[in-house]
Scaffold this motif. Structure first.
Motif, mmCIF file in Angstrom:
data_model
loop_
_atom_site.group_PDB
_atom_site.id
_atom_site.type_symbol
_atom_site.label_atom_id
_atom_site.label_comp_id
_atom_site.label_asym_id
_atom_site.label_seq_id
_atom_site.Cartn_x
_atom_site.Cartn_y
_atom_site.Cartn_z
ATOM 1 N N ILE A 142 0.358 -0.065 43.852
ATOM 2 C CA ILE A 142 1.165 -0.904 43.480
ATOM 3 C C ILE A 142 2.548 -0.406 42.802
ATOM 4 O O ILE A 142 3.431 -0.937 42.698
ATOM 5 N N GLU A 143 2.012 0.385 41.602
ATOM 6 C CA GLU A 143 3.060 0.916 40.661
ATOM 7 C C GLU A 143 4.052 1.611 41.380
ATOM 8 O O GLU A 143 5.120 2.090 40.828
ATOM 9 N N SER A 144 3.887 2.372 42.540
ATOM 10 C CA SER A 144 4.650 3.203 43.418
ATOM 11 C C SER A 144 5.724 2.310 43.879
ATOM 12 O O SER A 144 6.826 2.973 44.353
ATOM 13 N N ILE A 145 5.863 1.089 44.102
ATOM 14 C CA ILE A 145 6.665 0.198 44.704
ATOM 15 C C ILE A 145 7.804 0.086 43.724
ATOM 16 O O ILE A 145 7.464 -0.366 42.530
ATOM 17 N N ASP A 146 8.932 0.342 44.158
ATOM 18 C CA ASP A 146 10.250 0.131 43.194
ATOM 19 C C ASP A 146 10.237 -1.092 42.600
ATOM 20 O O ASP A 146 10.047 -2.415 43.342
ATOM 21 N N ARG A 168 3.733 -11.346 49.177
ATOM 22 C CA ARG A 168 4.557 -11.385 50.297
ATOM 23 C C ARG A 168 5.072 -9.923 50.539
ATOM 24 O O ARG A 168 5.432 -9.418 51.785
ATOM 25 N N PHE A 169 5.585 -9.241 49.373
ATOM 26 C CA PHE A 169 6.526 -8.299 49.581
ATOM 27 C C PHE A 169 5.723 -6.997 48.822
ATOM 28 O O PHE A 169 5.816 -5.837 49.295
ATOM 29 N N ILE A 170 5.404 -6.997 47.547
ATOM 30 C CA ILE A 170 4.930 -5.914 46.777
ATOM 31 C C ILE A 170 3.416 -5.510 47.364
ATOM 32 O O ILE A 170 3.562 -4.034 47.706
ATOM 33 N N PHE A 171 2.610 -6.266 47.395
ATOM 34 C CA PHE A 171 1.083 -5.660 48.047
ATOM 35 C C PHE A 171 1.045 -5.423 49.252
ATOM 36 O O PHE A 171 0.555 -4.330 49.514
ATOM 37 N N PRO A 172 1.624 -5.813 50.247
ATOM 38 C CA PRO A 172 1.691 -5.493 51.645
ATOM 39 C C PRO A 172 2.304 -3.823 51.674
ATOM 40 O O PRO A 172 1.521 -2.879 52.602
ATOM 41 N N GLN A 173 3.282 -3.560 50.964
ATOM 42 C CA GLN A 173 3.872 -2.211 50.778
ATOM 43 C C GLN A 173 3.002 -1.423 50.310
ATOM 44 O O GLN A 173 2.772 -0.054 50.530
ATOM 45 N N ALA A 208 -0.349 -1.694 49.963
ATOM 46 C CA ALA A 208 -1.315 -1.395 50.786
ATOM 47 C C ALA A 208 -1.142 -0.256 51.926
ATOM 48 O O ALA A 208 -2.025 0.525 52.047
ATOM 49 N N VAL A 209 -0.020 -0.171 52.350
ATOM 50 C CA VAL A 209 0.225 0.975 53.126
ATOM 51 C C VAL A 209 -0.073 2.224 52.624
ATOM 52 O O VAL A 209 -0.339 3.291 53.363
ATOM 53 N N ARG A 210 0.494 2.295 51.654
ATOM 54 C CA ARG A 210 0.541 3.622 50.847
ATOM 55 C C ARG A 210 -0.822 4.009 50.231
ATOM 56 O O ARG A 210 -1.169 5.240 50.258
ATOM 57 N N PHE A 211 -1.897 3.138 50.033
ATOM 58 C CA PHE A 211 -3.042 3.539 49.179
ATOM 59 C C PHE A 211 -4.129 3.405 50.204
ATOM 60 O O PHE A 211 -5.146 3.941 49.941
ATOM 61 N N LEU A 212 -3.840 2.873 51.449
ATOM 62 C CA LEU A 212 -5.003 2.687 52.663
ATOM 63 C C LEU A 212 -5.405 4.173 52.943
ATOM 64 O O LEU A 212 -6.915 4.282 53.040
ATOM 65 N N PRO A 213 -4.839 5.088 52.984
ATOM 66 C CA PRO A 213 -5.367 6.476 53.432
ATOM 67 C C PRO A 213 -6.538 6.862 52.254
ATOM 68 O O PRO A 213 -7.278 7.346 52.535
ATOM 69 N N VAL A 214 -5.911 6.876 51.036
ATOM 70 C CA VAL A 214 -6.932 7.075 49.983
ATOM 71 C C VAL A 214 -7.986 6.246 49.928
ATOM 72 O O VAL A 214 -9.257 6.780 49.649
ATOM 73 N N TYR A 215 -7.749 4.972 50.077
ATOM 74 C CA TYR A 215 -8.649 3.939 50.014
ATOM 75 C C TYR A 215 -9.796 4.335 51.037
ATOM 76 O O TYR A 215 -11.188 4.194 51.087
ATOM 77 N N THR A 216 -9.577 4.810 52.363
ATOM 78 C CA THR A 216 -10.427 5.105 53.359
ATOM 79 C C THR A 216 -11.227 6.236 52.968
ATOM 80 O O THR A 216 -12.599 6.177 53.047
ATOM 81 N N GLY A 217 -10.576 7.216 52.400
ATOM 82 C CA GLY A 217 -11.356 8.431 51.957
ATOM 83 C C GLY A 217 -12.637 7.922 50.628
ATOM 84 O O GLY A 217 -13.544 8.342 50.825
ATOM 85 N N GLU A 218 -12.340 6.982 50.037
ATOM 86 C CA GLU A 218 -12.960 6.422 49.137
ATOM 87 C C GLU A 218 -14.169 5.636 49.501
ATOM 88 O O GLU A 218 -15.550 5.824 49.138
ATOM 89 N N ILE A 219 -13.784 4.960 50.687
ATOM 90 C CA ILE A 219 -15.097 4.195 51.385
ATOM 91 C C ILE A 219 -16.012 5.246 51.948
ATOM 92 O O ILE A 219 -17.281 5.419 51.935
ATOM 93 N N ILE A 220 -15.422 6.463 52.870
ATOM 94 C CA ILE A 220 -16.333 7.344 53.326
ATOM 95 C C ILE A 220 -17.133 8.101 52.285
ATOM 96 O O ILE A 220 -18.268 8.452 52.306
ATOM 97 N N SER A 221 -16.734 8.240 50.950
ATOM 98 C CA SER A 221 -17.299 8.760 49.862
ATOM 99 C C SER A 221 -18.278 7.816 49.326
ATOM 100 O O SER A 221 -19.594 8.314 49.448
ATOM 101 N N ARG A 267 3.034 -5.172 60.666
ATOM 102 C CA ARG A 267 3.553 -6.464 60.062
ATOM 103 C C ARG A 267 4.636 -6.083 59.069
ATOM 104 O O ARG A 267 5.602 -6.994 58.961
ATOM 105 N N LYS A 268 4.427 -5.017 58.465
ATOM 106 C CA LYS A 268 5.652 -4.583 57.378
ATOM 107 C C LYS A 268 6.879 -4.345 58.316
ATOM 108 O O LYS A 268 7.944 -4.801 57.740
ATOM 109 N N LYS A 269 6.805 -3.575 59.409
ATOM 110 C CA LYS A 269 8.060 -3.549 60.113
ATOM 111 C C LYS A 269 8.778 -4.736 60.596
ATOM 112 O O LYS A 269 9.868 -5.091 60.545
ATOM 113 N N ARG A 270 7.999 -5.764 61.046
ATOM 114 C CA ARG A 270 8.419 -6.984 61.526
ATOM 115 C C ARG A 270 9.077 -7.860 60.292
ATOM 116 O O ARG A 270 9.917 -8.331 60.635
#
Length: 1004
Positions: free
Chosen positions: A893-897, A917-922, A924-937, A999-1002
């Motif tokens: 979240i803090e990485s969003i301008d 509508r604007f901050i969290f969706p963007q 999520a795209v950035r933290f989901l890869p790391v979030y995926t790794g945490e779930i596997i851990s 969804r973000k692109k749309r």
């Protein structure tokens, strides 16, 4: 803004107060409902059978799983890593009991005041040291250890060590593990440091009974011990893979473990007991099995099963005074106990076991020798009417004995064919109806068949009543009630395979015997296929010319055809070439022959017991030498030298040894000794020189009395004539002492006792002969797959583990993600208090190992709540995942301008609308890869939930590994399944990420 922050702080404080109050109420409610022993244990118990259907703990990696399933089939099972965890779970009411080995449980119960064990043992078992299988160095170490252990048993040293470690004097419980010579290298010893009193940690040092044996062994044989502590499940695996040289702890000998490792001789006999809450045990003294220590016969020290109310306990005590006795209510219980190995033998009536074997238990045999001969008869009340009825019955019995009808009845009822088991029709012809008292559990005398009381003695009763005009009514009752029912007039006569004794004859009248039998010992036939030595009667037998085997075969197997040979080598060749079907040999010779000839085997049942002595000529010179030899023999028996000689030549360390002939006095009288030199371990040739027990004793004797010695190799048949003619002064050839031989030669006192067995072709006993096939990798994998997954439907354990792991992972991710999001939002309020609480929470959870967190939750915080272990794990992993995931979300979240938020607000969106509508969706795209790794851990982290008695995927793999003792297959299979689960999670989250990105692109 400041006003809103103050409002937020007030809300936070109010919530904290409410949570504290709710926690207090929650704790009080569950404490009142707690299943603690003090509050709920109203019913006192005295037997482990009272716990079937309750919650039972199992220590992973031990052999306790099998008896738990066997004795508590209706229970719910929970797995733990050690006895301490189970003790805590027991006291907290999470389980109702757990099994353990009696010595460890005795120590544990001394330390934990709230628990105790039921004195009634479930099983008897032996502890031994473990070694790697099929490894030359390991075999040598095992042989050395057995040699030391045999000496310790002989001189009483092992008893001293046991008394020390089971005693109360803590000052003597030390082991010096320094100052080893180490000339033979390091000895890697694996043990478990929670295995009191066998191996544990005291004053930061390894101590215990097993550790002391390791210390003494290493000093004796020049090793330096390197001791490593592992959990129970890893001991056998480490040995089988060669990681360790020796396992020193309370390792129970089991058949399945023998597939993976080798065992030493037993160093401790124990038993399994059930540990429960102390307040639940009925302190009334329990009837224990009888134990006496010093063995005096073949079955001395064995566990013998007898029937309650029978006379066999008295007989066993008289004939086998060192045997242990276990009582059973029924013959079926006794047979089941014997077949499952819970007792070593049964003592019962010969006709009963004869019928049992004929019916469906061919794997049981009974020894030929009767402990005592018995006669069985009907009983009648000691009244005038009873005497008259007895006389009528004796008249009837005498008639059917004389005309052969009794034998015909016996043959039919001792047959296993139910078509022969018929009873005559009878009716009351006016003389009245007789009531017969009997217990219908003693086949073939009295038992139930097709819901009708039948049997050998029942037919006799029917025939008697029919012949004398009586009607018959059978009253089924316990055996103990038969005699009282007669004396009280309830019944007119009784039968139940009742032994005729003088003591019983004081209370009742006995008929003449209707069957002559006796008390015998029934044992398991471990030779394979239910084959006993007596099944070879009528086949071709080989004997050594002049040996006593001729007489034994004629007595024991009288229908055999006998062929004579000069020695065992000739008989072995004849047996292998199908010229004979068996020959007799002592235990040692049998083992040596079958070891050298894998296609041969010897049957386990003992055909006879032999006494070996030394032969001397029947003249004054022979008498003089014999008296000196007996004097010497008495001396080496007393000081243990004879036992040392026998143990050495029976051990593997004697493989290349020869008898030291140096030191004989060539200037004095020379004695000529006759030996055959072909009977290992008694006399044989090794490296071109004489070896074995017999020449070793002879040389030592000659050195002691100043004789020189000349050894002659001769066939057994030539020894007796050589002694008589004066060619030889004495002869040793494991010669059996017999009355007939004493007429031709003088014998020394016995110096060796040995069981005699039949040596036979393996293919004659075992249907599928062993095949020497080259190792097949595919077959090996298939066998491992079958053993680990198909056998006992172990794949269901894996499936159950996968489901449990998946539930914990999915639920923890769900609740943890919600928690993470709330924490993240909490920190965005701007409140100093909210930020401080969130920061403390995150740092605290990140700094606490998850296994410690789980144990605190399970045993402390939620210990009294009754919450299932799976939900405790979900709570723990949710808390842990929430801490890490909140930081991942915050970073995203803090990485969003910040301009994006300001732009949304400028367009008229509210704060929440701008965020969602604007901050969290963007973000999520950035933290989901790391979030995926945490779930596997998180998925992989669930592998430690076994610490709180959860059977997840890893724990199920450990359970299978502890049963099969294969390190490779269960571990690889578990790793592959974790990989598949992780891949599925990655795939699902990849699809989620793709959907969010689209969804973000749309939106853009």
């Amino acid at each position: 803004m400041r006003k809103n922050i103050k409002k937020t702080d007030l809300i936070i404080v109010a919530v904290i107060i409410l949570l504290i109050a709710a926690g207090i109420v929650f704790s009080v409610v569950f404490r009142n409902n707690d299943r603690s022993p003090q509050d709920s244990a109203e019913k006192k118990v005295s037997s482990y059978t009272d716990y079937n259907g309750k919650r039972i703990g199992i220590m992973t990696g031990t052999s306790l799983e099998v008896p738990t399933f066997e004795f508590f089939p209706d229970s719910q099972y929970f797995y733990y890593n050690n006895a301490s965890d189970m003790a805590v779970a027991l006291m907290q009411g999470k389980i109702d009991g757990f099994l353990g080995d009696e010595p460890q449980m005795r120590m544990l119960c001394q330390e934990q005041d709230g628990i105790a064990y039921i004195k009634q043992k479930l099983t008897e078992e032996d502890y031994a040291f473990g070694f790697q299988k099929d490894n030359d160095r390991a075999d040598m170490i095992r042989s050395q250890f057995d040699e030391m252990l045999a000496e310790f048993k002989s001189d009483g040293k092992i008893d001293e060590i046991r008394n020390k470690w089971f005693g109360s004097d803590e000052s003597v419980k030390t082991v010096d593990l320094t100052g080893f010579s180490g000339e033979n290298g390091e000895l890697k010893v694996v043990t478990t440091a929670s295995d009191m009193p066998f191996s544990y940690i005291k004053d930061n040092a390894a101590v215990g009974l097993s550790i002391e044996l390791v210390e003494k062994f290493c000093r004796r044989y020049g090793y330096t011990p390197v001791i490593e502590d592992v959990d129970f499940a890893s001991r056998v695996t480490g040995l089988s893979t060669g990681k360790y040289d020796m396992c020193a702890s309370s390792l129970t000998i089991t058949e399945e473990r023998k597939e993976s490792i080798s065992f030493s001789e037993p160093f401790y006999n124990s038993g399994i007991v059930l540990v429960v809450r102390k307040s639940e045990i009925d302190e009334t003294p329990q009837s224990e099995i009888i134990t006496v220590s010093t063995p005096i016969s073949h079955f001395a020290g064995s566990l013998i099963g007898v029937g309650i109310g029978s006379m066999f306990d008295v007989l066993v005590k008289e004939k086998i005074p060192d045997a242990k006795i276990r009582y059973f209510n029924t013959y079926s219980d006794m047979v089941t106990a014997l077949e499952s190995g819970k007792v070593d033998a049964l003592c019962l009536d010969e006709p009963v076991i004869r019928y049992i074997i004929a019916s469906e238990h061919s794997q049981i045999i009974y020894l030929d020798e009767k402990l005592k001969k018995f006669s069985y008869g009907f009983v009648f009340p000691k009244t005038e009417d009873g005497r008259k009825l007895r006389d009528e019955f004796n008249e009837f019995l005498g008639r059917i004995k004389g005309n052969g009808e009794l034998k015909d009845v016996e043959n039919r009822w001792f047959s296993s064919d139910p078509a022969l088991h018929t009873l005559p029709e009878i009716k009351d012809s006016g003389k009245g109806t007789l009531k017969l008292a009997a217990e219908a559990i003693n086949a073939p005398f009295v038992y139930l068949e097709q819901n009708k009381i039948v049997g050998y003695e029942i037919e006799l009763a029917y025939r008697f009543c029919k012949e004398y005009g009586y009607g018959l009514e059978i009253s089924e009752m316990n055996f103990d009630a038969v005699m009282p029912s007669l004396n009280s007039g309830v019944c007119d006569f009784g039968c139940d395979c009742i032994t005729i004794t003088d003591e019983r004859a004081e209370s009742v009248y006995f008929s003449e015997p209707d069957y002559e039998g006796g008390g015998v010992l029934a044992v398991r036939d471990t030779a394979g296929g239910g084959v006993s030595s007596y099944s070879f009667n009528g086949t071709r037998a080989g004997i050594i010319t002049g040996s006593i085997h001729d007489d034994i075969i004629k007595e024991k197997l009288p229908d055999s055809t006998i062929f004579e040979y000069n020695g065992y080598s000739d008989m072995t060749a004849a047996l292998k070439s199908d010229k004979i079907d068996y020959f007799l040999a002592g235990s040692n010779i049998s083992e040596n022959i079958t070891e050298a000839n894998p296609d041969l085997m010897y049957l386990s049942d003992v055909i006879d017991v032999l006494e070996f002595g030394v032969m001397f000529p029947k003249n004054p010179d022979g008498n003089e030498v014999r008296d000196k030899f007996n004097e010497y023999l008495g001396k080496i028996k007393a000081d243990g030298t004879l036992d040392e000689i026998i143990r050495f030549w029976q051990s593997e360390s004697s493989e290349s040894a020869v008898v030291d002939m140096s030191g004989l006095d060539s200037g004095n009288e020379t004695l000529t000794l006759a030996v055959s030199a072909e009977i290992k371990p008694f006399s044989y040739i090794s490296s071109g020189k004489l070896a074995g027990i017999d020449p070793d004793i002879a040389v030592r004797f000659c050195k002691e009395y100043g004789y020189d010695l000349d050894v002659k190799t001769v066939d057994f048949g030539g020894m007796m004539p050589g002694l008589a003619s004066g060619i030889y002064d004495f002869a040793m050839n494991c010669v059996t002492i017999t009355e007939e031989r004493k007429e031709s030669a003088d014998f020394s006192d016995p110096y060796f006792f040995e069981d005699l067995h039949l040596v036979v072709r393996k293919q004659d006993v075992i249907a599928d002969a062993e095949k020497n096939e080259a190792p097949d990798l595919i077959k090996s994998i298939a066998d491992s797959f079958e053993k680990n997954f198909i056998r006992e439907e172990r794949w269901k354990l894996i499936l159950e583990g996968v489901i449990t792991t998946s539930i914990i992972t999915v639920m923890s991710v769900l609740f943890g993600s919600i928690l993470a999001f709330l924490i993240c939002m909490f920190r965005r309020t701007g409140s100093v208090l909210a930020n401080a609480i969130s920061n403390i929470y995150v740092k605290l959870l990140q700094g606490t190992p998850i296994v410690v967190l789980l144990m605190i939750l399970y045993y402390v915080i939620l210990g009294k709540t009754g919450l299932s272990a799976v939900w405790v794990a979900i709570v723990g992993f949710s808390l842990n995942f929430g801490a890490y995931a909140s930081e991942i979300m915050r970073s995203g979240i803090e990485s969003i301008d910040a301009g994006q938020r300001e732009a949304a607000l400028a367009l008229g969106y509210s704060e929440n609308q701008a965020f969602f509508r604007f901050i969290f969706p963007q973000a999520a795209v950035r933290f989901l890869p790391v979030y995926t790794g945490e779930i596997i851990s998180l998925l992989k982290g669930t592998s430690i939930v076994g610490y709180i008695a959860i059977q997840d995927l890893t724990k199920m793999g450990d359970i299978i590994r502890s049963r099969t003792y294969e390190a490779f297959f269960p571990l690889i299979a578990t790793a592959v399944i974790y990989f598949i689960l992780a891949w599925i999670i990655s795939l699902i989250l990849k699809l989620v990420l793709s959907a969010v990105s689209t969804r973000k692109k749309r939106s853009n």
